[in-house]
Design a protein around this motif. Structure first.
Motif, short mmCIF file in Angstrom:
data_model
loop_
_atom_site.label_atom_id
_atom_site.label_comp_id
_atom_site.label_asym_id
_atom_site.label_seq_id
_atom_site.Cartn_x
_atom_site.Cartn_y
_atom_site.Cartn_z
N ARG A 1 -13.87 -18.42 -5.58
CA ARG A 1 -14.83 -17.97 -4.57
C ARG A 1 -15.89 -19.03 -4.28
O ARG A 1 -16.40 -19.12 -3.17
N TYR B 1 0.88 -1.17 0.00
CA TYR B 1 0.00 0.00 0.00
C TYR B 1 0.91 1.20 0.00
O TYR B 1 1.69 1.38 0.93
N THR C 1 -8.92 -15.04 -0.53
CA THR C 1 -10.36 -15.10 -0.80
C THR C 1 -10.75 -14.33 -2.05
O THR C 1 -11.91 -14.38 -2.47
N GLY C 2 -9.81 -13.59 -2.62
CA GLY C 2 -10.14 -12.84 -3.83
C GLY C 2 -10.72 -11.47 -3.54
O GLY C 2 -11.17 -10.78 -4.44
N TYR C 3 -10.69 -11.05 -2.28
CA TYR C 3 -11.24 -9.73 -1.95
C TYR C 3 -10.26 -8.62 -2.35
O TYR C 3 -10.66 -7.58 -2.83
N LEU C 4 -8.99 -8.89 -2.16
CA LEU C 4 -7.96 -7.92 -2.53
C LEU C 4 -7.08 -8.51 -3.63
O LEU C 4 -6.80 -9.70 -3.61
N PRO C 5 -6.64 -7.68 -4.57
CA PRO C 5 -5.67 -8.17 -5.55
C PRO C 5 -4.25 -8.10 -4.98
O PRO C 5 -3.95 -7.21 -4.19
N ARG D 1 -7.32 -11.99 2.82
CA ARG D 1 -8.17 -11.29 1.85
C ARG D 1 -7.72 -11.54 0.42
O ARG D 1 -8.52 -11.55 -0.50
N PRO E 1 -14.71 -13.20 7.88
CA PRO E 1 -13.84 -12.05 8.16
C PRO E 1 -13.77 -11.78 9.66
O PRO E 1 -14.48 -12.40 10.45
N THR F 1 -14.88 -9.36 11.54
CA THR F 1 -16.22 -9.18 12.09
C THR F 1 -17.17 -10.01 11.24
O THR F 1 -17.18 -9.88 10.03
N PRO G 1 -19.91 -11.21 8.93
CA PRO G 1 -20.72 -10.40 8.01
C PRO G 1 -22.21 -10.73 8.14
O PRO G 1 -22.72 -11.54 7.38
N TYR H 1 -15.53 -18.05 3.98
CA TYR H 1 -14.67 -17.04 4.60
C TYR H 1 -15.39 -16.35 5.74
O TYR H 1 -16.50 -15.85 5.57
#
Lengths: 307, 265
Positions: free
Chosen positions: A73, A11, A48-52, A45, A80, A82, A84, A78
């Motif tokens: 997916r 990041y 799981t494919g949430y972030l590249p 993440r 997380p 918290t 969902p 998954y």
């Protein structure tokens, strides 16, 4: 089942995950261990494919997470950090919705929902609104949604976070019952959790893997010497001399503790000297109050590696 | 399709298990009902105005008669559009903002469904709720139709409802777009209202309709096109205007969801 290959995620300037590689075999429970902010959640993440990913590849059941995301997916459950949840929904309605969007065939939705509620002990609460459930039950609903579509891989991000000790044990037992059928990755910063549930541990710190092994091996490898702690009634110098005379002992420290003497005997790892020490103490005419060996716990290993 | 339906159904049912749908529908009907009543029968309502006009016309012996049912419909549908402007942001503000706040967005985006399916499911759920919201206003029209003389202009009524639905779809798509940009429902609601109001009044900023800018601003006003429908004119330009604005908002929402993956820390 899961292959993570030279995975990095940055990041801006900083690296959240820096060149990590590991694999998880089918039916295995892998513990993902590290201090807060080490990159555990980011790695999960990405799987799981949430972030590249910034670079590197992840394959789940042979499918590339970036290229065949939908296939991956379908095969991942998954939870997380918290859970969902839709608080205004009833437990069974919520799980049916999840089953549908996770691609469970319409005919199987009811059966899979019942299974997930059964497995997580929610059958009694199926008509309750999620917002009326306790924290522990909400966590169970979170786990139920992760297994409702019978995924190959289950990824749990701190599944026992914020639960009380009884609930933690319940969730841990639940995870153990899931093993075998599913391949599981769970992250945590609570060490006993890993020791009790995981077959393998990856310790991650500042985005890099610092150790990867079974919990037992990790603890043993880091131990260079074994220590035995004693509480003895006797005279300090005589005790010191007697203990030092035992074959295999490398160092003895004696200090006074209340009416007694506390002695710490160091020796080579491979040899177990407890019976010799006990015989020596009794044979020399001292009184033995306590004898225990110290092994390095995973907690110590963790602290050594991450600070 | 199955996935869209699953999202659609959950979305619609969540509107009705929370108080929000009931409050918005209740307030919408109360306000539009009051406006209809006083706008028609009140001391300065249409009936009184028409009476005065006819009286003057009789005295001076000039001027044609007024199509009373027509102006009543036009006024009523104008009210319905205005109240929509205030009410729709409250329906859409939760759309994505709340999913993001609760962490359910992460669940949706790691499910084997596409972003487009999420966007469409949510949009059609919102549109359905909006249709349910405006449907009861048909009662006022039927009431007018019963006492209508000359005979009730059904064509105008239906074209007005088509216009209202198209206008509503723009507002909903816009509201959901704004909601996808923030985690705060309040910001989403206020932002939607502000932008919708701006599009509503944009023709007021036009220097004059003679200039190019004036014409462009005139064209962009969402209410300007609506007036065509309430005059019984189904203009293709207006239909395309509303549909393309809706599609644009949905497309941008899709981009906003995609960018979430890149933005998230």
């Amino acid at each position: 089942m899961i292959e993570v290959d030279h995975l990095s995620k940055s990041y801006g300037k900083g690296h959240a995950v820096n060149d990590i590689s590991f694999t998880v075999n089918k039916g295995e429970i892998l513990g993902f261990l590290g201090p807060n902010g080490a990159g555990k959640t980011t790695t999960m993440r990405i799987i799981t494919g949430y972030l590249p990913a910034t670079s590197g590849t992840v394959r789940v059941a042979g499918f590339d997470v970036a290229e065949q995301s939908l296939e991956v997916r379908k095969r991942i459950g998954y939870l997380p950090e918290t859970p969902p949840l839709y608080p205004e929904m009833a437990v069974s309605d919520y799980l049916q919705f999840i089953a549908r969007i996770k691609g469970v065939a319409t005919a199987d939705v009811g059966r899979r929902t019942d299974y997930a509620m059964e497995a997580t002990g929610l059958t009694q609460r199926k008509d309750d609104l999620i917002k009326r459930l306790s924290r522990g039950y909400k966590q169970r609903v979170g786990i139920a949604q992760a297994i409702v579509h019978d995924p190959d891989v289950v990824i749990l991000d701190e599944p026992t976070n914020g639960l009380d000790p009884n609930q933690i044990i319940e969730v841990r037992n639940l995870i153990n019952t899931l093993a075998g059928e599913h391949t599981i990755i769970l992250s945590t910063h609570i060490l006993p959790e890993v020791e009790e549930t995981c077959q393998r541990v990856v310790i991650i710190n500042q985005g890099q893997i610092v150790a990867m092994d079974t919990p037992k091996n990790l603890a043993q490898q880091r131990t260079h010497s074994a220590r035995t702690h004693l509480l003895i009634k006797g005279e300090a110098e005589a005790v010191q001399a007697a203990l030092t005379s035992i074959e295999g002992v490398t160092n003895v420290e004696v200090s006074e503790q209340a009416e007694l003497l506390a002695a710490t005997v160091e020796s080579q790892t491979e040899t177990d000297l407890r019976s010799q020490i006990a015989a020596c103490v009794i044979g020399s005419g001292f009184e033995l109050y306590e004898l225990r060996t110290e092994t390095l716990s995973l907690e110590d290993v963790f602290r050594q590696l991450t600070t | 399709m199955r996935n869209i339906l699953a999202i659609y159904r959950r979305e619609l049912s969540s509107y009705f298990v929370s108080p929000i749908a009931y409050i918005v529908i209740g307030v919408f009907l109360a306000i539009s009902g009051l406006l209809f009543y006083f706008g028609t029968f009140g001391a300065r309502g249409l009936i009184t105005q028409v009476m005065q006009y006819r009286m003057q016309a009789m005295q001076s012996g000039s001027g044609g008669d007024i199509d009373v049912p027509f102006i009543i419909i036009q006024q009523l549908m104008g009210f319905a559009a205005t109240v929509s402007l205030f009410m729709v942001p409250m329906l859409t503000m939760g759309g994505y903002a709340e999913e993001r706040k609760r962490g359910t967005m992460e669940m949706l985006m790691t499910s084997p469904i596409t972003e487009l399916q999420i966007v469409l499911g949510k949009f059609f759920a919102g549109l359905t709720l909006y249709a349910l919201l405006i449907a009861p206003t048909l009662v006022y029209n039927l009431y007018v139709a019963k006492f209508s003389d000359p005979s009730f202009p059904w064509r105008i009524m239906w074209s007005s409802y088509l216009g209202l639905l198209l206008l509503g779809s723009v507002l909903i798509a816009l509201g959901l777009l704004i909601s996808s940009l923030t985690e705060s429902q309040i910001i989403a609601g206020v932002g939607t209202f502000a932008i919708a109001l701006f599009l509503w009044l944009i023709n007021a900023f036009a220097p004059s309709t003679g200039t190019i800018i004036g014409q462009v601003l005139q064209y962009l006003s969402v209410i300007q096109h609506y007036e065509e429908f309430t005059r019984g004119v189904i203009d293709t330009t207006s239909v395309i205007f509303y549909v393309s604005l809706t599609v644009l908002c949905l497309f941008l929402t899709l981009q906003s969801l995609n960018s979430m993956r890149w933005r998230r820390a």
